[in-house]
Enzyme design. Structure first.
Site, PDB file in Angstrom:
ATOM      1  N   ARG A   1      95.864  80.968 -88.976  1.00 37.82           N
ATOM      2  CA  ARG A   1      95.055  81.438 -87.847  1.00 37.82           C
ATOM      3  C   ARG A   1      95.635  81.067 -86.473  1.00 37.82           C
ATOM      4  NH1 ARG A   1      90.467  80.531 -86.844  1.00 37.82           N
ATOM      5  NH2 ARG A   1      89.819  82.648 -86.383  1.00 37.82           N
TER       6      ARG A   1
ATOM      7  N   CYS B   1     109.087  76.508 -92.198  1.00 38.02           N
ATOM      8  CA  CYS B   1     110.285  76.790 -91.409  1.00 38.02           C
ATOM      9  C   CYS B   1     110.041  77.969 -90.487  1.00 38.02           C
ATOM     10  CB  CYS B   1     111.467  77.071 -92.333  1.00 38.02           C
ATOM     11  SG  CYS B   1     111.807  75.643 -93.342  1.00 38.02           S
TER      12      CYS B   1
HETATM   13  N1  LLP Z   1      81.864  92.896 -92.677  1.00 44.87           N
HETATM   14  C1  LLP Z   1      83.018  93.554 -92.578  1.00 44.87           C
HETATM   15  C2  LLP Z   1      83.052  94.963 -92.834  1.00 44.87           C
HETATM   16  C3  LLP Z   1      84.179  92.851 -92.244  1.00 44.87           C
HETATM   17  O1  LLP Z   1      85.319  93.506 -92.130  1.00 44.87           O
HETATM   18  C4  LLP Z   1      84.127  91.459 -92.025  1.00 44.87           C
HETATM   19  C5  LLP Z   1      85.321  90.705 -91.676  1.00 44.87           C
HETATM   20  C6  LLP Z   1      82.886  90.821 -92.170  1.00 44.87           C
HETATM   21  C7  LLP Z   1      81.775  91.568 -92.482  1.00 44.87           C
HETATM   22  C8  LLP Z   1      82.712  89.336 -91.967  1.00 44.87           C
HETATM   23  O2  LLP Z   1      83.074  88.935 -90.702  1.00 44.87           O
HETATM   24  P1  LLP Z   1      82.778  87.427 -90.231  1.00 44.87           P
HETATM   25  O3  LLP Z   1      81.277  87.251 -90.238  1.00 44.87           O
HETATM   26  O4  LLP Z   1      83.424  86.522 -91.197  1.00 44.87           O
HETATM   27  O5  LLP Z   1      83.367  87.342 -88.887  1.00 44.87           O
HETATM   28  N2  LLP Z   1      90.992  86.780 -90.585  1.00 44.87           N
HETATM   29  C9  LLP Z   1      90.221  86.797 -89.356  1.00 44.87           C
HETATM   30  C10 LLP Z   1      88.888  87.474 -89.544  1.00 44.87           C
HETATM   31  C11 LLP Z   1      88.970  88.832 -90.192  1.00 44.87           C
HETATM   32  C12 LLP Z   1      87.631  89.423 -90.443  1.00 44.87           C
HETATM   33  C13 LLP Z   1      87.724  90.551 -91.392  1.00 44.87           C
HETATM   34  N3  LLP Z   1      86.482  91.210 -91.631  1.00 44.87           N
HETATM   35  C14 LLP Z   1      90.088  85.357 -88.869  1.00 44.87           C
HETATM   36  O6  LLP Z   1      90.685  84.487 -89.451  1.00 44.87           O
HETATM   37  O7  LLP Z   1      89.418  85.099 -87.884  1.00 44.87           O
END
Ligand code: LLP
Length: 445
Positions: A343, A374
């Site tokens: 992240r 690396c």
């Molecule tokens: N619903 C949908 C359709 C989504 O695409 C996502 C997250 C969620 C719910 C849940 O979102 P949350 O409540 O967790 O924010 N890898 C990134 C975040 C990617 C989110 C992808 N979709 C990070 O590390 O911040």
């Protein structure tokens, strides 16, 4: 340098975090230095009490606002059998995107009618697996989903009418990191309202007897603190429901407002107040439905991931090298990094670190915390305020529960970390550390 100030230093940590008489960080009644000694580092520690409390609170708040409400957990944030068992007990539904995510849910005995399948490219194999396990709800993200689902449904579940929601792209900027912004016109997710794509999908679904368009979905981004953007999106979606009702008799039976609830990763951020957010959303929704003469008895669905799990997890790392570059800065090299937490490298995510084995000591220095991979960009924290730190010290980075382990890689062929669940002084290994054999297992000569 900032001074240690008792309680507030624990705010980013799980509910059960405390500092014991030896000045060691404890979680779930377990001394983190003992956990690190027993299970090795890097180690991810999840607190059962926090997991439960966060899910229960969100459920309670949502149900208090809306009679027919469903809370889905977005499994992409982190998914494992121990979580499945816990969330299943609490009667959460799920937002899933892959066959393995579904398999874990199925093994834990989730009611398949509370599982929603998402994705911008759902493969036939995944959809087939979903139908085989009795999943009924699918969120349409393009113009290829419906024909594929109609054909697979006719073949694999001929007696069933599949329930579809269309993911709308309301063209609203959530003001989060570009890679977490999903509701604008140029996004790989969702179908545009303004460009007519969403309406095309709706009409397309209407042409299949085994597909039933039950509702609408939107998710404008992740790590969202801007509730104005969420409010605007809600209005845009209700306007769409009204327009579709007027033109082709659409009834909004399910409304999925996505997730994206912002979580604080450091002292300068404030976690979204979920209670007031949901209160406001429900009020606006009620008013918006009434003003447009739309069905007020709809099912309201929310699908947070991070908001339910991020603060329940803590990452522990051992410092293996201290490199002081005269007149530049001092690097602490830890035994994890972008392999278990991409992240910072991917989103510039700003974390905070604490010394788990001398938690009460005042911060005296500023360090850069470098990972062991690396890659020059493998720096977990650019500027971390810490006590004087030495080789062998144990670092704790809180708010490690979401999007770290599920995005982990084996870069440099380094095994991914172990995970323990702590509760009432007991620690249970819920994922063993990968071994050299695991790493080499898939390659053929
Ligand atoms: N619903 C949908 C359709 C989504 O695409 C996502 C997250 C969620 C719910 C849940 O979102 P949350 O409540 O967790 O924010 N890898 C990134 C975040 C990617 C989110 C992808 N979709 C990070 O590390 O911040």
């Amino acid at each position: 340098m900032e001074k240690s100030s008792g309680m507030s230093r624990l705010e980013l940590f799980p509910d059960t975090a405390r500092v014991n008489a030896a000045s060691h960080l404890e979680i779930g009644g377990c001394d983190t230095t003992a956990l690190a000694a027993q299970f090795g580092t890097p180690l991810y520690v999840f607190d059962q009490a926090t997991l439960r409390a966060q899910a229960r609170d969100a459920l309670r708040v949502l149900r208090a606002q809306w009679d027919d409400a469903l809370l889905l957990y977005a499994t992409k944030a982190y998914w494992a059998p121990f979580l499945a068992r816990l969330y299943r007990e609490l009667a959460l539904g799920l937002d899933v995107t892959s066959e393995a995510e579904m398999a874990i849910a199925q093994n834990a005995g989730f009611d398949p009618t509370t599982i929603y399948v998402h994705g911008n490219n759902k493969t036939s194999a995944e959809l087939g697996a979903a139908l085989a396990m009795g999943i009924t709800h699918f969120v349409v993200d393009n113009l290829d989903d419906a024909p594929r689902l109609a054909a697979l449904g006719a073949e694999l579940a001929p007696s069933r009418r599949l329930r579809l929601l269309i993911r709308l792209s309301p063209n609203i900027d959530a003001h989060t990191h570009r890679y977490m912004t999903t509701g604008v016109a140029d996004s790989k997710f969702g179908l545009g309202i303004a460009d007519g794509m969403a309406e095309r999908a709706a009409r397309q679904i209407g042409a299949y007897a085994n597909l039933d368009l039950v509702g609408l979905h939107f998710h404008i981004g992740s790590q969202v603190f801007d509730t104005d953007a969420l409010r605007e999106a809600l209005h845009a979606v209700l306007d769409t429901a009204q327009a579709w009702r007027d033109t082709f008799g659409f009834t909004l039976r399910e409304l999925n407002i996505g997730g994206g609830w912002g979580v604080a990763y450091n002292d300068s951020q404030r976690t979204l107040d979920v209670e007031s957010f949901l209160q406001n959303t429900a009020r606006l929704l009620r008013e918006g439905l009434r003003a447009r003469g739309l069905n007020e008895n709809l099912k309201l669905i929310a699908e947070p991931g991070r908001g339910l799990i991020a603060r329940a997890g803590v990452a522990l790392y051992r410092v293996g090298a201290v490199k002081e570059i005269p007149a530049v800065r001092t690097y602490l090299a830890v035994d994890g990094g972008m392999g278990d937490n991409v992240r910072p490298a991917l989103y510039n995510a700003a974390y905070q670190a604490f010394l788990a084995n001398r938690f009460d000591e005042n911060n005296a220095r500023e360090y850069a915390i470098a990972g062991r991979y690396c890659e020059q960009g493998d720096v977990l924290i650019e500027r971390a305020a810490l006590p004087e730190t030495r080789v062998g010290d144990l670092l704790a980075i809180p708010v490690a529960g979401a999007y770290q382990l599920p995005m982990a890689s084996n870069y440099n062929l380094i095994p991914r970390p172990a995970v323990v669940l702590v509760n009432e002084k007991r620690a249970r290994l819920v994922r063993r550390r990968e071994t050299l054999e695991d790493i080499l297992a898939c390659d053929l000569d």
